[in-house]
Design a protein around this motif. Structure first.
Motif, PDB file in Angstrom:
ATOM      1  N   ASP A  33       0.856  -1.195   0.000  1.00 44.03           N
ATOM      2  CA  ASP A  33       0.000   0.000   0.000  1.00 44.03           C
ATOM      3  C   ASP A  33       0.889   1.241   0.000  1.00 44.03           C
ATOM      4  O   ASP A  33       1.600   1.513   0.968  1.00 44.03           O
ATOM      5  N   VAL A  34       0.835   2.025  -1.086  1.00 40.93           N
ATOM      6  CA  VAL A  34       1.708   3.199  -1.212  1.00 40.93           C
ATOM      7  C   VAL A  34       1.186   4.393  -0.428  1.00 40.93           C
ATOM      8  O   VAL A  34       1.876   5.410  -0.308  1.00 40.93           O
ATOM      9  N   ASN A  35      -0.031   4.311   0.104  1.00 42.92           N
ATOM     10  CA  ASN A  35      -0.595   5.444   0.841  1.00 42.92           C
ATOM     11  C   ASN A  35      -0.450   5.308   2.356  1.00 42.92           C
ATOM     12  O   ASN A  35      -1.000   6.106   3.117  1.00 42.92           O
ATOM     13  N   SER A  36       0.278   4.300   2.804  1.00 45.72           N
ATOM     14  CA  SER A  36       0.564   4.188   4.239  1.00 45.72           C
ATOM     15  C   SER A  36       1.424   5.380   4.659  1.00 45.72           C
ATOM     16  O   SER A  36       2.179   5.931   3.851  1.00 45.72           O
ATOM     17  N   LYS A  37       1.302   5.797   5.929  1.00 44.40           N
ATOM     18  CA  LYS A  37       2.048   6.957   6.419  1.00 44.40           C
ATOM     19  C   LYS A  37       2.853   6.593   7.656  1.00 44.40           C
ATOM     20  O   LYS A  37       2.558   5.620   8.344  1.00 44.40           O
TER      21      LYS A  37
ATOM     22  N   LEU B 129       5.658   8.564  -0.697  1.00 43.58           N
ATOM     23  CA  LEU B 129       6.106   9.512  -1.719  1.00 43.58           C
ATOM     24  C   LEU B 129       6.936  10.632  -1.091  1.00 43.58           C
ATOM     25  O   LEU B 129       8.007  10.981  -1.595  1.00 43.58           O
ATOM     26  N   ILE B 130       6.454  11.184  -0.005  1.00 42.84           N
ATOM     27  CA  ILE B 130       7.201  12.257   0.670  1.00 42.84           C
ATOM     28  C   ILE B 130       8.543  11.739   1.162  1.00 42.84           C
ATOM     29  O   ILE B 130       9.577  12.410   1.034  1.00 42.84           O
ATOM     30  N   LEU B 131       8.555  10.523   1.720  1.00 49.16           N
ATOM     31  CA  LEU B 131       9.809   9.945   2.204  1.00 49.16           C
ATOM     32  C   LEU B 131      10.786   9.714   1.050  1.00 49.16           C
ATOM     33  O   LEU B 131      11.995   9.909   1.203  1.00 49.16           O
ATOM     34  N   ALA B 132      10.269   9.310  -0.098  1.00 49.27           N
ATOM     35  CA  ALA B 132      11.133   9.105  -1.266  1.00 49.27           C
ATOM     36  C   ALA B 132      11.725  10.426  -1.737  1.00 49.27           C
ATOM     37  O   ALA B 132      12.887  10.486  -2.168  1.00 49.27           O
ATOM     38  N   VAL B 133      10.932  11.492  -1.651  1.00 46.71           N
ATOM     39  CA  VAL B 133      11.439  12.818  -2.021  1.00 46.71           C
ATOM     40  C   VAL B 133      12.515  13.249  -1.025  1.00 46.71           C
ATOM     41  O   VAL B 133      13.545  13.811  -1.413  1.00 46.71           O
TER      42      VAL B 133
ATOM     43  N   LYS C 251       1.626   4.605  -9.707  1.00 49.90           N
ATOM     44  CA  LYS C 251       0.501   3.962  -9.031  1.00 49.90           C
ATOM     45  C   LYS C 251      -0.698   4.910  -9.044  1.00 49.90           C
ATOM     46  O   LYS C 251      -0.634   6.022  -8.517  1.00 49.90           O
ATOM     47  N   SER C 252      -1.759   4.471  -9.604  1.00 50.06           N
ATOM     48  CA  SER C 252      -2.929   5.344  -9.761  1.00 50.06           C
ATOM     49  C   SER C 252      -3.543   5.740  -8.425  1.00 50.06           C
ATOM     50  O   SER C 252      -4.174   6.792  -8.306  1.00 50.06           O
ATOM     51  N   GLU C 253      -3.357   4.890  -7.416  1.00 50.76           N
ATOM     52  CA  GLU C 253      -4.001   5.165  -6.127  1.00 50.76           C
ATOM     53  C   GLU C 253      -3.265   6.208  -5.292  1.00 50.76           C
ATOM     54  O   GLU C 253      -3.751   6.620  -4.236  1.00 50.76           O
ATOM     55  N   ILE C 254      -2.115   6.647  -5.756  1.00 52.67           N
ATOM     56  CA  ILE C 254      -1.338   7.571  -4.938  1.00 52.67           C
ATOM     57  C   ILE C 254      -1.921   8.977  -5.002  1.00 52.67           C
ATOM     58  O   ILE C 254      -2.422   9.422  -6.040  1.00 52.67           O
ATOM     59  N   ASP C 255      -1.888   9.669  -3.858  1.00 50.75           N
ATOM     60  CA  ASP C 255      -2.352  11.061  -3.784  1.00 50.75           C
ATOM     61  C   ASP C 255      -1.121  11.950  -3.802  1.00 50.75           C
ATOM     62  O   ASP C 255      -0.410  12.074  -2.813  1.00 50.75           O
ATOM     63  N   ILE C 256      -0.866  12.562  -4.918  1.00 50.67           N
ATOM     64  CA  ILE C 256       0.355  13.338  -5.102  1.00 50.67           C
ATOM     65  C   ILE C 256       0.424  14.552  -4.193  1.00 50.67           C
ATOM     66  O   ILE C 256       1.495  15.038  -3.855  1.00 50.67           O
TER      67      ILE C 256
ATOM     68  N   THR D 262       3.683  19.022   1.409  1.00 51.89           N
ATOM     69  CA  THR D 262       3.439  18.053   0.338  1.00 51.89           C
ATOM     70  C   THR D 262       4.774  17.595  -0.242  1.00 51.89           C
ATOM     71  O   THR D 262       5.834  18.144   0.087  1.00 51.89           O
ATOM     72  N   ALA D 263       4.713  16.598  -1.134  1.00 53.71           N
ATOM     73  CA  ALA D 263       5.938  16.102  -1.768  1.00 53.71           C
ATOM     74  C   ALA D 263       6.634  17.215  -2.554  1.00 53.71           C
ATOM     75  O   ALA D 263       7.869  17.331  -2.533  1.00 53.71           O
ATOM     76  N   LEU D 264       5.844  18.066  -3.238  1.00 57.94           N
ATOM     77  CA  LEU D 264       6.435  19.152  -4.020  1.00 57.94           C
ATOM     78  C   LEU D 264       7.119  20.172  -3.106  1.00 57.94           C
ATOM     79  O   LEU D 264       8.213  20.660  -3.419  1.00 57.94           O
TER      80      LEU D 264
END
Length: 701
Positions: A232-236, A244-248, A262-267, A276-278
């Motif tokens: 699950d890519v949306n785990s925190k 995603l944030i951790l990868a950034v 992954k389509s389920e990810i919330d960018i 946010t990741a940005l």
């Protein structure tokens, strides 16, 4: 036999007078030295094969830790218990998994052990094998029935703090053992989406340590592998950061690309701080990741991205952001008024300026923001979650030690308490409720006279509370007493000079002597340096003059009453309490045959200060009291008992003529006879037969 060898043999051979403890110590040493002959000899002499050394280690556990298979066999043959536990609940079996020796694991398992048994922290042998990357041991334990997806079991207390719940897979991910991760998932069917008690799955654990150079490559590899197996890519994590944030934060463009597929990810998902990741990519000045996120539709209207890029001198990122419609917005903050009066202006500046957040803490190590200097660094202003705080910054090791001390002060009324703390980059930030000034500053800047008696009452209580925790302060300087907006005084110990009392009198006596100087300093209004004040500085016309002198003298002489008793000293009594005390004494002694003996203590050195008191009192008052009317008359003599009798009679049988003349009885007598209270009090206290007469309870204390 050589002499040296002979002496060594004698040293290792137990004597008939050796205790069981001596034998146990030698046995554990022999095991750790892998000396089979000594072990056998000691066991023959009666050493307990299951004796425990420091932290509860048994000889068997020590042999396992040393990875000495033959010694393990020997000890088991001699009756060593494989179920014995160390102080942390660990057994020889869990220790064997850490070592990774499959033969030892099998030996112990053949003793009938529960393969899923765990220590006090919830670690099973299977988990230990995963944590230490012992793949062969892991495979062996799995083949014997170890539960692959067992979650770490912890106490109810730890579970309430969201500790525990991790699996062997999470451990392998966190430690960066890619080969072990593959084995757990592909061969053993480990569940990639189980979460620990902080709701973190294996992916979050893999990325947790990914910013470290030595873990970066393995974290990236494990991340891709987990994605392939449906994680699950949306785990925190516990701070609300997504994978995603951790990868950034890791600055792994490769992983960021993989997550965005992954389509389920919330960018635009944000952490608990709203990042946010940005935002993280812009803060990290990573153009390629920022570009990828913009291309994938990340919002550019969240956060002042242009301002961050400009501040970081990342002009290429600023241009990129403008291409994706980001705009610079002048920062506007809501109007905010600090509670503090003393630090109002600087707190407003801190509120408005940009500072990188340390958890929920905003602080600035800048001279204008410094509250106080200490021998171990400055104390600075801070805002923790919007609350005004004082911040002490220490190296993590020292900071953790200080944190533990201040946490002990939580239930004390006048010891400075810890409000919150943060950790970052090897430092601990201890946050305390903000004070206005320290006692030294307060006295020197005070225009109106403060209530010295109330201040000293709080100071005494603070030192008593510290002593009750088992510490002596050793630096009772005015700057170590801080005062909040409401005038409440707290004792701090920023210089870390405190000492454990441990039943010793010297540290406590040192504090009492320091308190005597502090009393004089406060009563002098801080107008003279602490080390220069003396009893000569006290105003002789003060209504508390004699009481203050006696209090200081008692502190210097390390009076047997101690701080607890001296906190009830007459100096701290209210005016009415002093007068009530004097009135009450006559009622206690009037029926005694020898009243004079009450004030004639065996070791008394003070004489009655008013041997001619009948000449000092108003003549009309004395006349009225000696001739109350109706043919009655009474002569008052110049002794202390008759003076106490007059005070009691006048107050218990008021006369309107006297009241009109002198006004408040307490005011009149205490001003006319200012030394009477302390004389009566000490006379009683020093007389063993009547000392209990001096015990009173002042409601104001």
């Amino acid at each position: 036999m050589e002499p040296t060898a002979h002496r060594q043999q004698e040293a290792s051979t137990p004597s008939s007078t050796e205790t069981a403890e001596d034998l146990a110590s030698k046995l554990n040493a022999a095991v750790r030295n892998n000396n089979k002959d000594d072990v056998l000899e000691l066991l023959e002499k009666g050493a307990d094969v299951n004796s425990k050394a420091e932290s509860g280690w048994t000889p068997l556990q020590s042999a396992v830790q040393a990875n000495e298979e033959d010694m393990v066999r020997l000890l088991l043959d001699k009756g060593a218990c494989p179920r014995a536990r160390k102080d942390n609940g660990g057994t020889a079996f869990t220790e064997a998994a850490i070592t990774g020796n499959v033969n030892i694991l099998e030996l112990l398992l053949d003793c009938g052990l529960n393969i899923n048994d765990h220590d006090d922290n919830g670690f099973t042998a299977f988990m230990e094998a995963a944590w230490y990357g012992n793949e062969e041991a892991l495979k062996f334990l799995y083949s014997k029935g170890a539960n692959v997806n067992l979650r770490r079991a912890v106490s109810e207390e730890k579970a309430k703090l969201h500790k525990g719940g991790a699996t062997a897979l999470m451990d392998a991910c966190r430690r960066g053992y890619f080969s072990v991760v593959k084995t757990l998932i592909q061969e053993m069917g480990a569940d990639v989406n189980i979460c620990d008690n902080k709701d973190r799955n294996a992916l979050i654990h893999a990325l947790k340590e990914g910013c470290a150079k030595e873990r970066y490559e393995s974290a990236v590899s494990i991340g891709h592998f987990l994605l392939e197996h449906g994680v699950d890519v949306n785990s925190k994590n516990e701070c609300g950061k997504t994978a995603l944030i951790l990868a950034v934060e890791m600055q792994s463009l490769d992983l960021v690309k993989a997550f965005l597929e992954k389509s389920e990810i919330d960018i635009d998902d944000a952490d608990e701080e709203g990042n946010t990741a940005l935002m993280v990519a812009v803060e990290k000045k990573n153009y390629n990741i920022a570009k990828l996120l913009c291309e994938k539709g990340a919002r550019t209207d969240i956060g002042n991205l242009i301002a961050v890029a400009n501040r970081n001198r990342a002009h290429d990122i600023a241009r990129l952001l403008r291409q994706y419609h980001a705009k610079f917005v002048p920062e506007t903050l809501e109007d905010w008024e600090p509670n503090s009066k003393c630090w109002k202006d600087q707190l407003k500046k801190l509120y408005k300026i940009y500072r990188p957040m340390i958890g929920k803490l905003k602080t600035f190590q800048y001279i204008q923001q410094r509250i106080q200097n200490t021998s171990q660094g400055g104390i600075y202003l801070g805002l923790h979650g919007g609350t005004e705080v004082a911040v002490r910054i220490s190296r993590s090791t020292e900071g953790d030690k200080e944190k533990r001390f201040f946490e002990q002060c939580g239930n004390c009324e006048h010891l400075l308490k810890l409000f919150q703390f943060e950790k970052a980059r090897g430092y601990t930030y201890l946050c305390f409720p903000l004070w206005e000034k320290n006692l030294e500053e307060h006295l020197q800047e005070l225009e109106d006279q403060m209530d010295y008696k109330d201040a000293l009452r709080m100071i005494f209580q603070a030192v008593r509370e510290l002593h009750s925790l088992g510490f002596a302060h050793q630096d009772l300087h005015p700057r170590n007493f801080v005062i909040d907006l409401g005038g409440k005084i707290y004792l701090a110990d920023f210089d870390n000079k405190r000492k454990l009392i441990e039943g010793k009198k010297e540290p406590v006596n040192s504090d009492l002597e320091a308190l005597s100087r502090l009393v004089l300093y406060v009563l002098r209004g801080g107008r003279k340096p602490l080390q220069q004040v003396s009893t000569k500085d006290l105003a002789a016309d003060s209504p508390d003059y004699k009481e203050a002198l006696d209090l200081v003298s008692s502190l210097v002489s390390h009076d047997e009453r101690g701080l607890e008793g001296l906190s009830k000293h007459p100096y701290f009594w209210s005016k009415q309490t002093r007068f009530n005390f004097l009135k009450s004494i006559w009622n206690k002694i009037k029926d005694l045959r020898n009243r004079k003996a009450v004030f004639q203590a065996p070791n008394a050195t003070e004489r009655f200060p008013y041997p001619s008191w009948t000449k000092e009192i108003d003549k009309d008052i004395l006349s009225i009291m000696q001739n109350p009317g109706k043919g009655k008359s009474f002569k008052y003599n110049n002794n202390v008992t008759d003076l106490l009798r007059l005070i009691r009679n006048l107050d218990e049988h008021p006369n309107i003529r006297i009241s009109n003349k002198i006004g408040d009885h307490a005011d009149y007598f205490l001003k006319l006879f200012p030394e009477l209270t302390i004389y009566v009090y000490n006379s009683l206290r020093q007389n063993p037969e009547y000392s209990h007469f001096a015990d009173i309870q002042d409601p104001s204390l």
